[in-house]
Scaffold this motif. Structure first.
Motif, PDB file in Angstrom:
ATOM      1  N   THR A 534       0.842  -1.196   0.000  1.00  0.00           N
ATOM      2  CA  THR A 534       0.000   0.000   0.000  1.00  0.00           C
ATOM      3  C   THR A 534       0.882   1.253   0.000  1.00  0.00           C
ATOM      4  O   THR A 534       2.021   1.217   0.472  1.00  0.00           O
ATOM      5  CB  THR A 534      -0.927   0.058   1.237  1.00  0.00           C
ATOM      6  N   VAL A 535       0.334   2.349  -0.552  1.00  0.00           N
ATOM      7  CA  VAL A 535       0.967   3.665  -0.439  1.00  0.00           C
ATOM      8  C   VAL A 535       0.360   4.335   0.785  1.00  0.00           C
ATOM      9  O   VAL A 535      -0.804   4.724   0.788  1.00  0.00           O
ATOM     10  CB  VAL A 535       0.732   4.507  -1.708  1.00  0.00           C
ATOM     11  N   LYS A 536       1.139   4.449   1.847  1.00  0.00           N
ATOM     12  CA  LYS A 536       0.611   4.975   3.103  1.00  0.00           C
ATOM     13  C   LYS A 536       0.455   6.487   3.076  1.00  0.00           C
ATOM     14  O   LYS A 536      -0.475   7.043   3.666  1.00  0.00           O
ATOM     15  CB  LYS A 536       1.514   4.575   4.267  1.00  0.00           C
ATOM     16  N   SER A 537       1.390   7.169   2.409  1.00  0.00           N
ATOM     17  CA  SER A 537       1.309   8.637   2.381  1.00  0.00           C
ATOM     18  C   SER A 537       2.072   9.148   1.174  1.00  0.00           C
ATOM     19  O   SER A 537       2.936   8.469   0.625  1.00  0.00           O
ATOM     20  CB  SER A 537       1.878   9.238   3.672  1.00  0.00           C
ATOM     21  N   GLY A 538       1.732  10.368   0.778  1.00  0.00           N
ATOM     22  CA  GLY A 538       2.375  11.005  -0.361  1.00  0.00           C
ATOM     23  C   GLY A 538       1.446  12.017  -0.987  1.00  0.00           C
ATOM     24  O   GLY A 538       0.243  12.066  -0.686  1.00  0.00           O
ATOM     25  N   PRO A 539       1.953  12.856  -1.854  1.00  0.00           N
ATOM     26  CA  PRO A 539       1.133  13.890  -2.488  1.00  0.00           C
ATOM     27  C   PRO A 539       0.007  13.335  -3.356  1.00  0.00           C
ATOM     28  O   PRO A 539      -0.973  14.025  -3.625  1.00  0.00           O
ATOM     29  CB  PRO A 539       2.146  14.668  -3.348  1.00  0.00           C
ATOM     30  N   SER A 540       0.150  12.098  -3.836  1.00  0.00           N
ATOM     31  CA  SER A 540      -0.899  11.483  -4.642  1.00  0.00           C
ATOM     32  C   SER A 540      -1.018  10.021  -4.233  1.00  0.00           C
ATOM     33  O   SER A 540      -0.337   9.564  -3.321  1.00  0.00           O
ATOM     34  CB  SER A 540      -0.580  11.612  -6.135  1.00  0.00           C
ATOM     35  N   SER A 541      -1.902   9.291  -4.900  1.00  0.00           N
ATOM     36  CA  SER A 541      -2.140   7.888  -4.556  1.00  0.00           C
ATOM     37  C   SER A 541      -1.937   7.003  -5.780  1.00  0.00           C
ATOM     38  O   SER A 541      -2.906   6.535  -6.398  1.00  0.00           O
ATOM     39  CB  SER A 541      -3.552   7.708  -3.998  1.00  0.00           C
ATOM     40  N   PRO A 542      -0.695   6.784  -6.167  1.00  0.00           N
ATOM     41  CA  PRO A 542      -0.441   5.945  -7.348  1.00  0.00           C
ATOM     42  C   PRO A 542      -0.860   4.496  -7.101  1.00  0.00           C
ATOM     43  O   PRO A 542      -0.881   4.020  -5.962  1.00  0.00           O
ATOM     44  CB  PRO A 542       1.076   6.056  -7.537  1.00  0.00           C
ATOM     45  N   GLU A 558       3.788  12.429  -9.557  1.00  0.00           N
ATOM     46  CA  GLU A 558       3.842  13.717  -8.865  1.00  0.00           C
ATOM     47  C   GLU A 558       5.015  13.741  -7.889  1.00  0.00           C
ATOM     48  O   GLU A 558       5.193  12.813  -7.082  1.00  0.00           O
ATOM     49  CB  GLU A 558       2.536  13.960  -8.106  1.00  0.00           C
ATOM     50  N   PRO A 559       5.846  14.777  -7.915  1.00  0.00           N
ATOM     51  CA  PRO A 559       6.998  14.866  -7.008  1.00  0.00           C
ATOM     52  C   PRO A 559       6.578  14.911  -5.547  1.00  0.00           C
ATOM     53  O   PRO A 559       5.456  15.304  -5.204  1.00  0.00           O
ATOM     54  CB  PRO A 559       7.678  16.166  -7.424  1.00  0.00           C
ATOM     55  N   GLY A 560       7.484  14.458  -4.686  1.00  0.00           N
ATOM     56  CA  GLY A 560       7.251  14.467  -3.252  1.00  0.00           C
ATOM     57  C   GLY A 560       7.816  13.222  -2.613  1.00  0.00           C
ATOM     58  O   GLY A 560       8.523  12.439  -3.247  1.00  0.00           O
ATOM     59  N   GLU A 561       7.511  13.018  -1.338  1.00  0.00           N
ATOM     60  CA  GLU A 561       7.958  11.834  -0.616  1.00  0.00           C
ATOM     61  C   GLU A 561       6.776  10.900  -0.408  1.00  0.00           C
ATOM     62  O   GLU A 561       5.706  11.329   0.038  1.00  0.00           O
ATOM     63  CB  GLU A 561       8.589  12.208   0.722  1.00  0.00           C
ATOM     64  N   TYR A 562       7.003   9.624  -0.713  1.00  0.00           N
ATOM     65  CA  TYR A 562       5.967   8.613  -0.624  1.00  0.00           C
ATOM     66  C   TYR A 562       6.420   7.502   0.317  1.00  0.00           C
ATOM     67  O   TYR A 562       7.535   6.975   0.183  1.00  0.00           O
ATOM     68  CB  TYR A 562       5.664   8.018  -1.997  1.00  0.00           C
ATOM     69  N   VAL A 563       5.575   7.148   1.266  1.00  0.00           N
ATOM     70  CA  VAL A 563       5.844   6.033   2.169  1.00  0.00           C
ATOM     71  C   VAL A 563       5.062   4.837   1.673  1.00  0.00           C
ATOM     72  O   VAL A 563       3.836   4.869   1.577  1.00  0.00           O
ATOM     73  CB  VAL A 563       5.457   6.376   3.615  1.00  0.00           C
ATOM     74  N   ILE A 564       5.783   3.778   1.338  1.00  0.00           N
ATOM     75  CA  ILE A 564       5.182   2.559   0.814  1.00  0.00           C
ATOM     76  C   ILE A 564       5.368   1.451   1.834  1.00  0.00           C
ATOM     77  O   ILE A 564       6.467   1.255   2.365  1.00  0.00           O
ATOM     78  CB  ILE A 564       5.802   2.186  -0.540  1.00  0.00           C
ATOM     79  N   SER A 565       4.283   0.729   2.107  1.00  0.00           N
ATOM     80  CA  SER A 565       4.289  -0.287   3.152  1.00  0.00           C
ATOM     81  C   SER A 565       4.013  -1.660   2.560  1.00  0.00           C
ATOM     82  O   SER A 565       3.269  -1.809   1.587  1.00  0.00           O
ATOM     83  CB  SER A 565       3.214   0.036   4.204  1.00  0.00           C
ATOM     84  N   ASP A 578       6.702  -3.748   6.953  1.00  0.00           N
ATOM     85  CA  ASP A 578       7.877  -2.917   6.780  1.00  0.00           C
ATOM     86  C   ASP A 578       7.487  -1.772   5.861  1.00  0.00           C
ATOM     87  O   ASP A 578       6.470  -1.858   5.144  1.00  0.00           O
ATOM     88  CB  ASP A 578       9.027  -3.724   6.182  1.00  0.00           C
ATOM     89  N   GLU A 579       8.233  -0.681   5.886  1.00  0.00           N
ATOM     90  CA  GLU A 579       7.924   0.427   4.996  1.00  0.00           C
ATOM     91  C   GLU A 579       9.212   1.096   4.533  1.00  0.00           C
ATOM     92  O   GLU A 579      10.271   0.953   5.156  1.00  0.00           O
ATOM     93  CB  GLU A 579       7.000   1.435   5.658  1.00  0.00           C
TER      94      GLU A 579
END
Length: 684
Positions: A534-542, A558-565, A578-579
Motif C-alpha cells: 500500500t501507499v501509506k502517504s504522499g502527495p498522490s495515490s499511485p 507527482e513529485p514528493g515523498e511517498y511512504v510505501i508499506s 515494513d515500509e
C-alpha cells in the motif's frame, strides 16, 4: 531524439488505453469465454507478454487444452476466473490440460464471493481434473475445487515416451510445482498425483530397441493448505521429488474409497522421493478402512526424508509404513530416515482385523535379500495409541512394543534408534490411566492437541537439529523446559514473520517506475500466504501493480515523498510489516526534437500575477499528461512537474518557488506529446 520522444508518447497512449481496457475486463489482458465444446488454445495465437493476465469468464465450460503458454520466473502468466465461478463439466476430456507451458499460475481468486473460483465437477473414466503435463514446468495452482473426476484431481508429470527423448529423465526436469489452497473431493483416482511412476533405479517403461527411459525428477515441489476428502485411490501421491520437496498443512479426510489394492494410502510417497512432510492431518473414515491400508505409505524413498508433526488416525492397518527395496547405491548411508513428533491414533483399529502397527520399518530386499540393519533411522517423540495388533506374550521375537513400532526382521529392531516415544492403549471400558494422562483435548472431534498436565509435556528429546522448531499449529518448539512428545506443543504460539522491503532505487524522477521486492524471513513455524503493498502517504495515490505479490511495481508522477508499506501474513494469521520512503523529484523537461507550437498554450491567467496561482488553458484534451518547467530569466530551472491536464481546472502554484528571485518575470515551458510552447509570466 525525435523518434525516442514519439515512442515514449506511443507507450504512454498504450498505457492509458490498456489501463482503461483492463479495468473494464477485471484487470485482464486477454479473455477466454465459456463454450460447450473442447477449446484447444495455443499461446502462439495470443499476442501476450510475460506477466499478462488471462481471464476465464464465469460460466460452464466443456474442457480446456492449453498449449505453449510461457511466462517467466519474474513475470508468470496468470489464468484467473472473472465475473463469477468457472465450472468445467466434461464427459470426454480432462477438465484443464496444460502442455509445453511454463511459469503459469492458475488461480480461482477472481471473485471475492467464490472461495474456489475455478471448479472441475466432472470428467470421464481415466480423465483428470487439472493436468500439468508434456514438458510443462513451473506451475502454481490455487483456489480450485475439483470433484467427480474419472481419475486424479490434480496431476503434474510428463511420462517418458519411447519416440520422444525430450521426455526422458536426462533431458527434462519439472521445477517448482506449487499446489496450495485447493479443495479436492470425490475423485475416481488420487486426489493429487505429482511425479511419475516409472521408477528410480529401474523403470517399468519398456521401449523396443532402445534403452528403457525413466521419468523426470521434480525440484522445488510444494504442496500445502489443501483439503482432500473421499478420494477413490490415494489422497496425495508424490514421486521423484528431491530434497526441496515440502508437503505440509494438508488435511486428508477419507481415502481409498474404491478399496483398490495398492492405491489406498492417505499420503503415498513413491520411488526416489525425499524432502520434508509435516503438519499434515490424515484421518480415515470407518467406511473405507481396510486391512492392508496405510495412513502414510513410503516405498523406496531417499534418505534424509523427514516426517514430523503429522496426525494420522484410524488407518486401516499401518499408521506409517516404510519399505526400502532398492539397492544401497541409491541410498546415502550417512543420512537417516526421520520420523519425529507424529501423533498416530488407532492404526488398524478401524478395519475390523487384528493387525496394524503405528510405524512399520522394512529395509529388506524382496525375495530373500539382505535386510540391511545399517540403514539409519530415527524415531523420536512420537505418540502412538491403540495399534490393532497386541503382541503381549506373543512367544515370538517381537515384544509388546513392536505393536507400536514394528520391524520386518529382528536385526532391524536391534539397530533402530528410538527416543522418547509415548505408547498407550485404551481398555475395553474406555481409557486406561496412561491414555488419560496424555490428556488429548477433544479426540472425538479429531483434536489431538494436549492439555495442561499431559505426560507428553516437556518429556521429549531436543530435535531442533532435524529442523523441528514448531508444532502442528505452527507454535514455536520448545515451549517450557523441553520438547513435548507428539504433534502438538502445549502453550506454543505462532511466531510472526519478519517483513523486509528492498527497491531498485529510492530516489526517482517523476514518471519513473520503482520495482518493489518483499521478503518474509525468520518464520520457521509457518508459510507466508499473503502480501499486501500500500501507499501509506504522499502527495498522490499511485496504483501499485501486483500489490498482492512478493514483487510489485509502482509508477509515480507527482513529485514528493511517498511512504510505501508491505504487510505479510502467514498461514496462522500472524502478520508483520515494513515500509520504505521513495523520494520523487521533478523530471527534467527535455524538448529534444519536439516542435515549437505556440498554439499549445491558449491562456495563462492571471498574468501578471502576484506571486500566486496561475491557471492553464491548453490546446489539449482533458486527461493528457503534460510536463511543466519554470525558468528564471537567467535560465535557472525553478520548478518541474508532470501533471494530468484537466480542462478548466489545471493550476500551477508559483509562490513558493519565485519569491525572492529578484526578478519581475519568469518563463514557463509546457510540453505535450511531441510539441512544446514557452510563455512569460509577469510578477508584480
Amino acid at each position: 531524439m525525435k523518434s525516442t520522444l514519439i515512442l515514449n508518447c506511443i507507450l504512454l497512449a498504450f498505457f492509458l488505453f490498456t489501463s482503461f481496457h483492463s479495468k473494464a475486463q477485471c484487470d485482464c489482458d486477454h479473455t477466454i469465454n465459456p463454450s460447450s465444446n473442447l477449446q484447444v488454445l495455443n499461446g502462439d495465437d495470443f499476442n501476450y507478454q510475460p506477466g499478462d493476465t488471462f481471464c476465464l469468464m464465469g460460466g460452464q465450460y466443456n474442457a480446456l487444452r492449453l498449449i505453449n503458454f510461457k511466462g517467466t520466473a519474474e513475470a508468470p502468466l496468470t489464468f484467473i476466473n472473472c465475473d463469477g465461478a468457472v465450472n468445467i463439466v466434461s464427459d470426454q476430456y480432462t477438465g484443464m490440460q496444460w502442455r509445453e507451458s511454463a511459469y503459469v499460475r492458475v488461480t480461482g481468486t477472481g471473485d471475492e464471493n467464490e472461495e474456489y473460483g475455478i471448479k472441475v465437477s466432472e470428467t470421464p473414466t481415466g480423465r483428470v481434473g487439472i493436468s500439468v503435463t508434456f514438458l510443462s514446468t513451473d506451475f502454481e495452482i490455487d483456489h480450485t475445487e475439483i470433484s467427480g473426476t474419472g481419475f486424479a484431481g490434480i496431476m503434474a508429470k510428463t511420462d517418458p515416451e519411447c519416440n520422444d527423448d525430450r521426455t526422458w529423465r536426462e533431458n527434462f526436469t519439472m521445477y517448482n510445482i506449487i499446489v496450495r489452497d485447493n479443495y479436492i473431493h470425490d475423485t475416481g483416482g488420487e486426489g493429487m498425483y505429482l511425479g511419475g511412476s516409472f521408477g528410480y533405479e529401474t523403470t517399468s517403461k519398456s521401449c523396443d530397441g532402445i534403452d528403457d527411459p525413466f521419468a523426470h525428477f521434480m525440484v522445488g515441489t510444494k504442496v500445502y493448505n489443501n483439503y482432500i476428502e473421499d478420494t477413490g485411490w490415494d489422497g496425495l501421491q508424490v514421486s521423484l521429488g528431491d530434497e526441496t520437496t515440502e508437503v505440509y498443512n494438508n488435511t486428508i479426510y477419507g481415502y481409498g474409497t474404491s478399496k483398490e489394492n495398492n492405491h489406498n494410502a492417505g499420503i503415498q510417497l513413491g520411488s526416489g522421493c525425499t524432502g520434508k512432510f509435516y503438519n499434515n492431518k490424515v484421518i480415515q473414515k470407518p467406511d473405507y478402512a481396510l486391512e492392508d491400508q496405510t495412513g502414510i505409505q513410503i516405498i523406496n524413498a531417499l534418505s534424509g526424508l523427514t516426517f514430523f508433526n503429522n496426525v494420522v488416525a484410524y488407518s486401516g492397518e499401518f499408521g506409517i509404513w516404510i519399505h526400502l527395496r532398492f539397492s544401497d547405491a541409491s541410498i546415502d548411508l550417512d543420512k537417516s530416515y526421520n520420523f519425529i513428533n507424529n501423533t498416530i491414533i488407532e492404526p488398524g483399529g478401524n478395519s475390523g482385523g487384528n493387525y496394524g502397527t503405528g510405524i512399520f520399518w522394512n529395509t529388506c530386499i524382496p525375495n530373500g535379500g539382505d535386510c540391511r540393519d545399517y540403514i539409519k533411522n530415527y524415531f523420536a517423540n512420537n505418540i502412538i495409541v491403540d495399534p490393532g495388533i497386541n503382541l503381549d506374550n506373543s512367544g515370538f521375537w517381537k515384544s509388546a512394543e513392536e505393536a507400536f513400532i514394528d520391524y520386518n526382521a529382528k536385526a532391524l529392531r536391534e539397530t533402530a534408534v528410538k527416543v522418547t516415544n509415548l505408547f498407550a492403549r485404551t481398555t475395553a471400558s474406555g481409557v486406561n490411566n496412561l491414555t488419560a494422562d496424555i490428556k488429548f483435548a477433544d479426540p472425538s472431534n479429531d483434536n489431538y492437541s494436549i492439555l495442561e498436565g499431559s505426560t507428553a509435556i516437556d518429556a521429549g528429546t531436543d530435535v531442533s537439529s532435524y529442523g523441528v522448531s514448531f508444532d502442528f499449529n505452527n507454535g514455536a518448539r520448545p515451549f517450557g523446559s523441553g520438547f513435548d512428545i507428539g504433534a502438538f506443543e502445549f502453550g506454543a504460539t505462532n511466531q510472526a514473520p519478519i517483513a523486509s522491503i528492498s527497491v531498485d532505487k529510492e530516489t526517482i524522477n517523476s514518471g519513473e517506475t520503482v520495482s518493489l521486492n518483499g521478503t518474509a524471513s525468520s518464520d520457521p513455524d509457518g508459510s507466508i500466504i499473503k502480501y499486501a503493498w500500500t501507499v501509506k502517504s504522499g502527495p498522490s495515490s499511485p496504483t501499485i501493480q501486483n500489490a498482492d505479490q512478493a514483487s510489485a511495481t509502482v509508477t509515480i508522477n507527482e513529485p514528493g515523498e511517498y511512504v510505501i508499506s508491505l504487510e505479510v501474513t502467514d498461514d496462522l494469521d500472524a502478520s508483520a510489516s515494513d515500509e520504505i520512503t521513495i523520494t520523487v523529484e521533478s523530471a527534467p523537461l527535455s524538448v529534444g526534437d519536439a516542435l515549437n507550437n505556440p498554439s499549445l498554450i491558449t491562456s495563462i491567467y492571471p498574468n501578471p500575477t502576484n506571486f500566486g496561482i496561475v491557471n492553464l488553458e491548453l490546446n489539449k484534451e482533458s486527461g493528457s499528461l503534460i510536463d511543466i518547467e519554470v525558468f528564471s530569466i537567467t535560465g535557472a530551472s525553478l520548478f518541474r512537474n508532470r501533471i494530468t491536464y484537466i480542462e478548466n481546472n489545471t493550476q500551477v502554484n508559483l509562490s513558493h518557488l519565485i519569491q525572492g528571485e529578484g526578478s519581475n518575470m519568469v518563463m514557463i515551458m509546457i510540453k505535450g506529446d511531441n510539441d512544446y510552447a514557452v510563455e512569460r509570466i509577469i510578477l508584480k
